[in-house]
Design a protein around this motif. Structure first.
Motif, PDB file in Angstrom:
ATOM      1  N   ALA A 139      89.189  23.142 109.218  1.00 60.30           N
ATOM      2  CA  ALA A 139      90.569  22.714 108.950  1.00 60.30           C
ATOM      3  C   ALA A 139      91.591  23.489 109.768  1.00 60.30           C
ATOM      4  N   TYR A 140      91.141  24.526 110.488  1.00 62.47           N
ATOM      5  CA  TYR A 140      92.049  25.387 111.252  1.00 62.47           C
ATOM      6  C   TYR A 140      91.630  25.416 112.723  1.00 62.47           C
ATOM      7  N   TYR A 141      92.590  25.799 113.582  1.00 61.52           N
ATOM      8  CA  TYR A 141      92.249  25.944 114.997  1.00 61.52           C
ATOM      9  C   TYR A 141      93.204  26.905 115.675  1.00 61.52           C
ATOM     10  N   SER A 142      92.655  27.652 116.637  1.00 65.50           N
ATOM     11  CA  SER A 142      93.449  28.541 117.475  1.00 65.50           C
ATOM     12  C   SER A 142      93.420  28.013 118.907  1.00 65.50           C
ATOM     13  N   THR A 147      88.768  28.529 118.752  1.00 63.75           N
ATOM     14  CA  THR A 147      87.850  28.531 117.622  1.00 63.75           C
ATOM     15  C   THR A 147      88.493  27.898 116.398  1.00 63.75           C
ATOM     16  N   HIS A 148      87.645  27.264 115.580  1.00 65.19           N
ATOM     17  CA  HIS A 148      88.092  26.715 114.298  1.00 65.19           C
ATOM     18  C   HIS A 148      88.063  27.783 113.203  1.00 65.19           C
ATOM     19  N   GLU A 149      87.430  28.913 113.473  1.00 65.29           N
ATOM     20  CA  GLU A 149      87.263  29.905 112.413  1.00 65.29           C
ATOM     21  C   GLU A 149      88.608  30.496 112.004  1.00 65.29           C
ATOM     22  N   TYR A 150      88.854  30.443 110.714  1.00 62.22           N
ATOM     23  CA  TYR A 150      90.111  30.950 110.180  1.00 62.22           C
ATOM     24  C   TYR A 150      90.239  32.455 110.411  1.00 62.22           C
ATOM     25  N   GLY A 151      91.427  32.878 110.871  1.00 62.85           N
ATOM     26  CA  GLY A 151      91.717  34.301 110.941  1.00 62.85           C
ATOM     27  C   GLY A 151      91.760  34.886 112.336  1.00 62.85           C
ATOM     28  N   TYR A 152      91.680  34.068 113.371  1.00 60.55           N
ATOM     29  CA  TYR A 152      91.732  34.573 114.741  1.00 60.55           C
ATOM     30  C   TYR A 152      92.842  33.855 115.487  1.00 60.55           C
ATOM     31  N   ALA A 153      94.048  34.405 115.392  1.00 63.88           N
ATOM     32  CA  ALA A 153      95.230  33.780 115.984  1.00 63.88           C
ATOM     33  C   ALA A 153      95.301  32.313 115.570  1.00 63.88           C
ATOM     34  N   THR A 154      95.057  32.065 114.297  1.00 65.66           N
ATOM     35  CA  THR A 154      95.053  30.705 113.772  1.00 65.66           C
ATOM     36  C   THR A 154      96.430  30.069 113.951  1.00 65.66           C
TER      37      THR A 154
END
Length: 283
Positions: A139-142, A147-154
């Protein structure tokens, strides 16, 4: 005869309870673990056919094609329970700005969806191919980390048919909907883009949280209406500014080129500008 009727009533009651146990509060059949596990296999990346369709656009630098999945369907406790290959634990923090405070208390706009308060992992981001590979369920993207992983410059999220920006810590941002315009025509000289490109991030935490509330309610920047959460519309082009302290500050334009039956959105995007990294706050 009375005993017969009593027994029949008991059988009917037990049957009703069995049906209720197999249904959700909305009256729908409860998903089995196998059905839930199948949702963990939802592809995050575009198909070969989708890439071919936009190959001319994707030849340009700082462009991409990405799929966002609706958080309410792919980042649920049920799916997290079924997932047998969880990513790095959320208890590991990477910076002093990563917190788990309930930021919904900072919002005055009642129609803004809830935000994720998980802390980012201390490890490198996972670039997964399926919804079950990454925290946040796709549900997220940077746009800077890819990456889609939440928490990395989301930078962006999709939840309840709305795009959102501004998540953990004091990070914030804003979006504007330009309507059905060609993505190729959007640049730093576009009138609706100029004010958003010229915006300067604040450097005090109290000011950042004030800006978070401001854009949560919706406001204008030099005549351009912006908000931290905006409705998703097919064929609409959006401009997003995501300010993630100690990670990245980026201005991106993206167009919704397809919406799947499950509410997933396919976004064609291009980065308009990447700014110097906003520094963490000092006491």
């Amino acid at each position: 005869m009375k005993r017969f009727y009593a027994a029949a009533t008991l059988v009917l009651l037990l049957g009703s309870l069995t049906v209720l146990a197999q249904t959700t509060p909305e009256g729908q059949k409860k998903e089995t673990d196998a059905e839930l596990a199948n949702r963990l296999k939802k592809p995050l990346g575009p198909s070969k056919q989708e890439r071919l369709k936009y190959q001319a656009f994707l030849k340009s630098k700082n462009t991409g094609l990405v799929r966002l999945l609706p958080r309410e369907k792919y980042d649920t406790p049920e799916l997290q329970r079924v997932n047998r290959n969880p990513v790095a634990p959320a208890s590991l923090s990477r910076s002093s700005l990563d917190d788990t405070r309930d930021r919904t208390a900072l919002k005055d706009a009642a129609d803004v969806p809830r935000v994720n308060t998980m802390e980012p992992s201390a490890k490198s981001p996972v670039v997964g191919k399926k919804s079950g590979d990454v925290r946040g369920g796709g549900a997220y993207y940077s746009f800077t980390q890819g990456t889609h992983e939440y928490g990395y410059a989301t930078d962006v999220s999709l939840e309840q048919s709305k795009f959102g920006v501004g998540f953990y810590g004091a990070n914030y941002g804003f979006l504007t909907d330009l309507g059905d315009v060609e993505l190729e025509t959007i640049n730093l000289n576009t009138p609706a883009v100029k004010p958003l490109a010229a915006y300067k991030p604040v450097n005090l935490e109290a000011d950042a949280r004030r800006e978070f509330r401001r854009f949560g309610q919706g406001d204008q920047i030099d005549g351009v209406t912006v908000k931290s959460h905006v409705p998703m519309k097919l064929n609409s082009t959006y401009v997003l500014r995501a300010i993630n302290y100690n990670e990245a500050d980026v201005l991106v334009a993206f167009k919704v080129v397809d919406i799947d039956s499950d509410g997933s959105a396919l976004l064609l995007w291009k980065r308009l500008k990447r700014y110097s990294t906003p520094q963490p706050f000092r006491n």
